[in-house]
Structure formats: C-alpha cells, structure tokens
Design a protein around this motif. Structure first.
Motif, PDB file in Angstrom:
ATOM      1  N   VAL A 174       0.891  -1.203  -0.177  1.00 55.21           N
ATOM      2  CA  VAL A 174       0.031  -0.257   0.138  1.00 55.21           C
ATOM      3  C   VAL A 174       1.094   1.268   0.065  1.00 55.21           C
ATOM      4  O   VAL A 174       1.542   1.586   1.123  1.00 55.21           O
ATOM      5  N   PHE A 175       1.239   1.897  -1.040  1.00 52.28           N
ATOM      6  CA  PHE A 175       1.847   3.091  -1.152  1.00 52.28           C
ATOM      7  C   PHE A 175       1.307   4.318  -0.756  1.00 52.28           C
ATOM      8  O   PHE A 175      -0.004   4.610  -0.867  1.00 52.28           O
ATOM      9  N   LYS A 176       2.090   4.985   0.182  1.00 47.43           N
ATOM     10  CA  LYS A 176       1.482   5.974   0.883  1.00 47.43           C
ATOM     11  C   LYS A 176       1.907   7.489  -0.039  1.00 47.43           C
ATOM     12  O   LYS A 176       3.069   7.659   0.041  1.00 47.43           O
TER      13      LYS A 176
ATOM     14  N   ARG B 177      11.704  11.669  -2.431  1.00 52.10           N
ATOM     15  CA  ARG B 177      10.653  12.371  -1.737  1.00 52.10           C
ATOM     16  C   ARG B 177      11.252  13.147  -0.792  1.00 52.10           C
ATOM     17  O   ARG B 177      10.735  14.056  -0.253  1.00 52.10           O
TER      18      ARG B 177
ATOM     19  N   ASP C 133      13.274  11.652   5.506  1.00 50.72           N
ATOM     20  CA  ASP C 133      12.701  11.106   4.243  1.00 50.72           C
ATOM     21  C   ASP C 133      11.093  11.223   4.423  1.00 50.72           C
ATOM     22  O   ASP C 133      10.515  11.695   5.575  1.00 50.72           O
ATOM     23  N   ASP C 134      10.186  10.811   3.534  1.00 53.92           N
ATOM     24  CA  ASP C 134       8.975  10.870   3.861  1.00 53.92           C
ATOM     25  C   ASP C 134       8.154   9.861   4.578  1.00 53.92           C
ATOM     26  O   ASP C 134       7.566   9.767   5.572  1.00 53.92           O
ATOM     27  N   VAL C 135       8.796   8.452   4.246  1.00 53.93           N
ATOM     28  CA  VAL C 135       8.039   7.355   5.096  1.00 53.93           C
ATOM     29  C   VAL C 135       9.277   6.535   5.548  1.00 53.93           C
ATOM     30  O   VAL C 135      10.227   6.069   5.197  1.00 53.93           O
TER      31      VAL C 135
ATOM     32  N   ALA D 244       9.691   2.760   6.606  1.00 52.96           N
ATOM     33  CA  ALA D 244       9.124   1.388   6.436  1.00 52.96           C
ATOM     34  C   ALA D 244       9.759   0.488   7.519  1.00 52.96           C
ATOM     35  O   ALA D 244       9.826   0.362   8.678  1.00 52.96           O
ATOM     36  N   THR D 245      10.618  -0.317   6.627  1.00 49.47           N
ATOM     37  CA  THR D 245      11.570  -1.429   7.521  1.00 49.47           C
ATOM     38  C   THR D 245      12.753  -0.795   8.020  1.00 49.47           C
ATOM     39  O   THR D 245      13.122  -1.381   8.923  1.00 49.47           O
ATOM     40  N   GLY D 246      13.008   0.540   7.717  1.00 48.93           N
ATOM     41  CA  GLY D 246      14.172   1.142   8.516  1.00 48.93           C
ATOM     42  C   GLY D 246      15.261   1.055   7.776  1.00 48.93           C
ATOM     43  O   GLY D 246      16.452   1.749   8.042  1.00 48.93           O
ATOM     44  N   GLY D 247      15.485   0.250   6.699  1.00 49.86           N
ATOM     45  CA  GLY D 247      16.918  -0.340   6.050  1.00 49.86           C
ATOM     46  C   GLY D 247      17.382   1.208   5.210  1.00 49.86           C
ATOM     47  O   GLY D 247      18.592   0.951   5.371  1.00 49.86           O
ATOM     48  N   THR D 248      16.606   1.833   4.580  1.00 52.67           N
ATOM     49  CA  THR D 248      17.073   2.849   3.985  1.00 52.67           C
ATOM     50  C   THR D 248      17.487   3.928   5.092  1.00 52.67           C
ATOM     51  O   THR D 248      18.902   4.472   4.678  1.00 52.67           O
TER      52      THR D 248
HETATM   53  P1  AMP Z   1      12.456   1.229   4.106  1.00 57.12           P
HETATM   54  O1  AMP Z   1      13.972   1.063   3.770  1.00 57.12           O
HETATM   55  O2  AMP Z   1      11.762  -0.184   4.156  1.00 57.12           O
HETATM   56  O3  AMP Z   1      12.260   1.945   5.443  1.00 57.12           O
HETATM   57  O4  AMP Z   1      11.858   2.158   3.193  1.00 57.12           O
HETATM   58  C1  AMP Z   1      11.703   3.430   3.115  1.00 57.12           C
HETATM   59  C2  AMP Z   1      11.716   4.049   1.946  1.00 57.12           C
HETATM   60  O5  AMP Z   1      10.979   3.406   0.914  1.00 57.12           O
HETATM   61  C3  AMP Z   1      11.507   5.468   1.719  1.00 57.12           C
HETATM   62  O6  AMP Z   1      12.381   6.252   1.176  1.00 57.12           O
HETATM   63  C4  AMP Z   1      10.057   5.580   1.315  1.00 57.12           C
HETATM   64  O7  AMP Z   1       9.751   6.644   0.447  1.00 57.12           O
HETATM   65  C5  AMP Z   1       9.942   4.460   0.545  1.00 57.12           C
HETATM   66  N1  AMP Z   1       8.744   3.563   0.974  1.00 57.12           N
HETATM   67  C6  AMP Z   1       8.659   2.366   1.622  1.00 57.12           C
HETATM   68  N2  AMP Z   1       7.512   1.893   1.876  1.00 57.12           N
HETATM   69  C7  AMP Z   1       6.731   2.811   1.306  1.00 57.12           C
HETATM   70  C8  AMP Z   1       5.385   2.883   1.029  1.00 57.12           C
HETATM   71  N3  AMP Z   1       4.353   2.079   1.647  1.00 57.12           N
HETATM   72  N4  AMP Z   1       4.527   3.919   0.666  1.00 57.12           N
HETATM   73  C9  AMP Z   1       5.362   5.073   0.133  1.00 57.12           C
HETATM   74  N5  AMP Z   1       6.942   4.866   0.197  1.00 57.12           N
HETATM   75  C10 AMP Z   1       7.383   3.826   0.812  1.00 57.12           C
END
Ligand code: AMP
Length: 177
Positions: A26-28, A65, A125-127, A129-133
């Motif tokens: 589900v893209f935010k 973003r 960052d905007d979102v 998610a798993t925190g890896g980025t």
């Molecule tokens: P993560 O490394 O899993 O925390 O993913 C974070 C990165 O992926 C951020 O740069 C977000 O912009 C993008 N991202 C991950 N999941 C989503 C989501 N459901 N909706 C929009 N952007 C996401």
C-alpha cells in the motif's frame, strides 16, 4: 504556524494506493499533502519544531521524496542541504552503502565531500517502512565523518518495526500507521 495538539489530521492528505508499485504494497502517496498549502507548511514546521536548529549543520534528504521535505527544512534552519541518491546518479566521487530491498540489495550514494568532520546531520525522508534505507543513510553519514543529529520522517509504518533498527538514534515521525 500554531501547532495542533495532534498531527493526525495530516492523514486526510495522504492517499493510499493499493498494489503500487507492486502487488501487496500500500503506497503512501504524499502528493496531496505537498499540494495543500496548510498541510505542507504545517508538516515542515512540525518537523522543525522537534529539533533544535542550533544543533543541525546540514539536513540530508533521501532520494527522491526526502528531497521535498529536506530542502524547506534546511532553509528554515539556515542549514546546508545534502542529497543522498540511488546508485549512479551523483556526478562526482561518492561513498556508497549497500542496503536491503525486498529482493536483493542496492546502493545509496553521497558525495565524498558532502560532510565536514563532526558536522551534525539531520536525516529526512517521507516514509519509514522497514528502516533499512534510513539505517544505511545513517551509516553513510557516520562513515563520512558526520554525527547523526536525528532522523525524521512524515510518517512511519509502525507495523514494520523500522523504529527498532534506529534505536541508537533520535528518531521522530509526525504520524504513524
Ligand atoms: P524502508 O527502507 O523499508 O524503511 O523504506 C523506506 C523508503 O522506501 C523510503 O524512501 C520511502 O519513500 C519508501 N517507501 C517504503 N514503503 C513505502 C510505502 N508504503 N509508501 C511510500 N513509500 C514507501
């Protein structure tokens, strides 16, 4: 701008896009928030409110973003701005950090001279998610001699537990799902 007691109203300006970019995600989508003058300025002010501008030398935005949030924050703080980009986009010498994708890995890159020794860097960052980025960006910041002043996102997807990977940092998000 006066801060409201809760930031929850911002959720009215975030659009859920099911199955984008692939099945099951589900893209935010933050474009409605960016397009709404009160929601966008409030978001920047509310993120700024949580950090002390005197303790931030540069704001770092994660492609793509993250740039949209990092640039106005840097301007507001009178801080510098650093882009962290996906592999092969930056034109000069880079430091690279591997990070996990759902399938396989990729690299985030920063210009080698983006950070002076000891500079305090706010990662945006905007979102989350798993925190890896965010974690990879924090490692990249430290490898370049910077100190992570904090990590801030508009929202976190709490059910993915990304916050736990950032336990050693000052992490802040305005809203949580
Ligand atoms: P993560 O490394 O899993 O925390 O993913 C974070 C990165 O992926 C951020 O740069 C977000 O912009 C993008 N991202 C991950 N999941 C989503 C989501 N459901 N909706 C929009 N952007 C996401």
């Amino acid at each position: 701008m006066i801060q409201e007691a809760s930031h929850e109203w911002l959720k009215e300006h975030i659009r859920d896009i099911p199955d984008f970019p692939k099945q099951g995600i589900v893209f935010k989508d933050i474009t409605p928030l960016l397009a709404h003058k009160k929601a966008f300025s409030y978001t920047i002010d509310a993120l700024a409110h949580n950090f002390d501008s005197d303790e931030v030398d540069k704001v770092l935005g994660i492609e793509a973003r993250g740039f949209m949030v990092a640039a106005p924050l840097a301007y507001r703080f009178t801080a510098g701005l650093i882009p962290v980009r996906k592999k092969g986009k930056l034109p000069w010498s880079v430091e690279a950090q591997e990070y996990e994708l759902e399938y396989g890995t990729d690299y985030l890159e920063i210009h080698k001279d983006a950070i002076e020794p000891g500079e305090r860097i706010l990662i945006v960052d905007d979102v989350l998610a798993t925190g890896g980025t965010a974690k990879a960006t924090a490692l990249l910041t430290e490898r370049c001699g910077g100190k992570v002043a904090g990590i801030a996102t508009i929202m976190e997807l709490g059910f993915l537990g990304g916050r736990r990977r950032l336990a050693e940092y000052d992490f802040f998000s305005l809203i949580s799902y």
